[in-house]
Design an enzyme around this catalytic site. Structure first.
Site, PDB file in Angstrom:
ATOM      1  N   SER A   1       0.862  -1.178   0.000  1.00 53.88           N
ATOM      2  CA  SER A   1       0.000   0.000   0.000  1.00 53.88           C
ATOM      3  C   SER A   1       0.897   1.226   0.000  1.00 53.88           C
ATOM      4  O   SER A   1       2.068   1.146   0.398  1.00 53.88           O
ATOM      5  CB  SER A   1      -0.867   0.013   1.264  1.00 53.88           C
ATOM      6  OG  SER A   1      -1.442   1.296   1.474  1.00 53.88           O
TER       7      SER A   1
ATOM      8  N   TYR B   1      -1.821  -0.967  10.537  1.00 57.64           N
ATOM      9  CA  TYR B   1      -1.931  -1.137   9.084  1.00 57.64           C
ATOM     10  C   TYR B   1      -0.692  -0.596   8.373  1.00 57.64           C
ATOM     11  O   TYR B   1      -0.065  -1.292   7.575  1.00 57.64           O
ATOM     12  CB  TYR B   1      -3.188  -0.433   8.559  1.00 57.64           C
ATOM     13  CG  TYR B   1      -3.408  -0.616   7.071  1.00 57.64           C
ATOM     14  CD1 TYR B   1      -3.933  -1.806   6.576  1.00 57.64           C
ATOM     15  CD2 TYR B   1      -3.075   0.391   6.166  1.00 57.64           C
ATOM     16  CE1 TYR B   1      -4.126  -1.983   5.208  1.00 57.64           C
ATOM     17  CE2 TYR B   1      -3.264   0.218   4.802  1.00 57.64           C
ATOM     18  CZ  TYR B   1      -3.795  -0.970   4.326  1.00 57.64           C
ATOM     19  OH  TYR B   1      -3.976  -1.140   2.976  1.00 57.64           O
TER      20      TYR B   1
END
Lengths: 281, 274
Positions: free
Chosen positions: A173, A186
């Site tokens: 990401s 995350y």
């Protein structure tokens, strides 16, 4: 017409929806057969049907990527069905500990406090179980997926000489580089996927296995439902995205296609960012 | 079968050899017509012939990319021949001030393994050498991009610009600071341009190749001990080929990279993953 992945076998985790499903469909269009896994069995079967509708073969396995026995069984099932594994897309992931793909209520519960109190420290209220869950799925799960696939690839003979080469693609990401775009567990898990990718590139390059990552920006998938539904959730990130829009799963799938195909044969240890220019780098 | 660049028009500087030539050929295979720009006219014409062999049209324009007028004339010639510009690959570049593609005077190239690299250290640098490399590698790319962007905006068509930077954009180059600085500048230019143009349908990305077997790396690839050390340290154990970069440029030029802008892609065999 020959496809760009003709005769290749792709193993895809998180294949039931979002980026994983888009990769399965795009790869099938280019001639690959697909072994896909997920924890959402109904949607996984829908992806199988989508691949078959494109004229390719697919199998589905229920697989929690954090369970090493399940992921080993999945890789074995892929080899049993198709003889080998050429391409891996490790797309299974969660955005927070309570994440349940397609269930927006869980996202609202997880993030509403952050929106209400944007300056409050997220660390001081972080519970270790939440941290451990995200790291387990997003980081350990990717390592276990890559390991299971690499074991099968190398058992099938060295991929470097006459093996045709193999390609592992980990879905990271932009959170791997930018702390603003996700929860603490995350962003940390995705940074871990990025370093795992680089380390595996060193480890597996000599054996003819390339390992790269994709660091998408904000893509219209079940994981970004909150942003799609609520303007106040979307606005801050769009302000940092020069293209001013969210990306589509096909745009990530096309990136994965490039990394899966021989056109990227000089790439390893790299992270590609279909991110609309987020922070321009 | 429709090509991935069917009907597109691409301007390629440095199109006479190396990465530029390979990109012209690869783009032609995918259906693009090509404007080849270079300062070596004979080799530029060879690239035109290579494109035509693949069934596409090409024109050659003599263009010193460090000269404003040459870039503007190239842009005009492209529009006159093909109506618009969809893609630009800015591949013209030099590795040091005295570089001549295909005839590198390796005895004065500070990167040549047998040459004492301290001749090129900053403490010994002649400012003219520094200025020459920045004029071609950095100002030249800006002028090429500017000429192309002006014509894309005038026509109102979307576009993709691909600047050829280098792994040196992110790494030190002892003895050749001007090359590393120029390529870091290209990467920075790429990011700024990407933001300036994002809302107007023009994507701008860069490629940072590793060691590619072209005229520019001959001082290394001709040296046995250099090659032995390189092969030892490269996870994929091989040199890059111009086609590796051409395929990357194809990805960035095509709609398959529609969510990419302001990025640096690094086909480098895994030698640098920072």
């Amino acid at each position: 017409m020959s496809g760009r992945l003709d005769g290749k076998i792709a193993l895809i985790t998180g294949g039931a929806s979002g980026i994983g499903r888009a990769c399965a469909e795009r790869f099938a269009e280019e001639g690959a057969n697909i072994a896909l896994s997920d924890i959402h069995d109904d949607k996984g079967q829908e992806t199988v049907a989508a691949v078959e509708a494109l004229g390719q073969k697919a199998i589905y396995c229920h697989c929690d990527t954090t369970d090493e026995n399940e992921i080993e069984a999945f890789a074995q099932a892929a080899v049993d069905a198709f003889g080998q594994i050429d391409v891996v897309v490790a797309a299974a992931g969660i955005s927070h500990a309570g994440y349940d793909s397609g269930n927006i209520a869980a996202d609202i519960e997880a993030f509403s406090e952050g929106y209400a109190n944007p300056t409050a420290s997220a660390l001081v209220s972080l519970e270790v179980e939440q941290w451990a869950k995200v790291i387990d799925v997003n980081l350990t799960g990717v390592m276990l997926t890559d390991r299971a696939a690499a074991r099968q690839m190398l058992a099938n003979g060295d991929q470097a000489n006459g093996g045709g080469g193999a390609s592992i693609i980990n879905i990271a990401s932009i959170a791997a580089r930018h702390p603003q775009v996700g929860s603490i567990p995350y962003t940390t898990s995705k940074a871990g996927v990025w370093m795992l990718t680089k380390s595996l590139a060193e480890d597996l390059g000599r054996h003819g296995i390339r390992v790269n990552a994709i660091g998408p920006g904000f893509i219209e998938t079940p994981m970004t439902q909150l942003m799609q539904e609520f303007e106040e959730a979307q606005q801050p990130t769009m302000a940092l995205t020069p293209m001013g829009r969210m990306g589509q799963p096909i745009e990530v799938a096309n990136t994965a296609l490039f990394l899966a195909s021989d056109e990227s044969s000089f790439y390893t240890g790299q992270m590609l960012h279909p991110d609309g220019g987020f922070f321009a780098g | 079968m429709a090509g991935r660049l069917e009907g597109k028009v691409a301007v390629i500087t440095g199109g006479g050899s190396g990465i530029g030539r390979a990109t012209a050929e690869r783009f032609a295979e995918e259906g693009a017509d090509i404007v080849i720009a270079d300062i070596q006219d004979d080799r530029g014409q060879e690239s035109v012939a290579a494109v035509e062999e693949r069934g596409r049209k090409a024109i050659y324009v003599h263009c010193d990319t460090s000269r404003e007028v040459d870039n503007e004339a190239m842009g005009d010639a492209a529009v006159e021949a093909f109506g618009q510009i969809d893609i630009c690959v800015a591949a013209a570049g030099i590795s040091h001030a005295q570089y001549v593609s295909g005839a590198d005077p390796t005895e004065v190239n500070p990167l040549t393994p047998s040459v004492d690299s301290t001749i090129g250290f900053v403490e010994n640098k002649e400012v003219g050498y520094w200025e020459k490399v920045l004029a071609v590698n950095l100002t030249g790319v800006m002028l090429t991009d500017r000429a192309v962007v002006r014509r894309m905006l005038a026509k109102g068509n979307p576009g993709s610009i691909v600047n050829i930077a280098s792994g040196a954009a992110l790494l030190p180059m002892p003895g050749d600071a001007e090359y590393a600085v120029s390529k870091a500048g290209v990467w920075s230019l790429t990011r700024t341009l990407s933001v300036e143009l994002a809302s107007r349908g023009i994507r701008v990305n860069a490629i940072g190749p590793g060691v590619i077997e072209t005229p520019m790396t001959q001082m290394w690839t001709d040296d046995e001990s250099w090659m032995a050390a390189y092969t030892e340290n490269n996870p994929l154990g091989r040199l890059g080929q111009p086609l590796d970069i051409a395929n990357t440029a194809l990805f960035l030029a095509s709609d398959e990279s529609s969510f990419f802008t302001g990025e640096l892609l690094q086909p480098n065999g895994g030698v640098f993953t920072g």
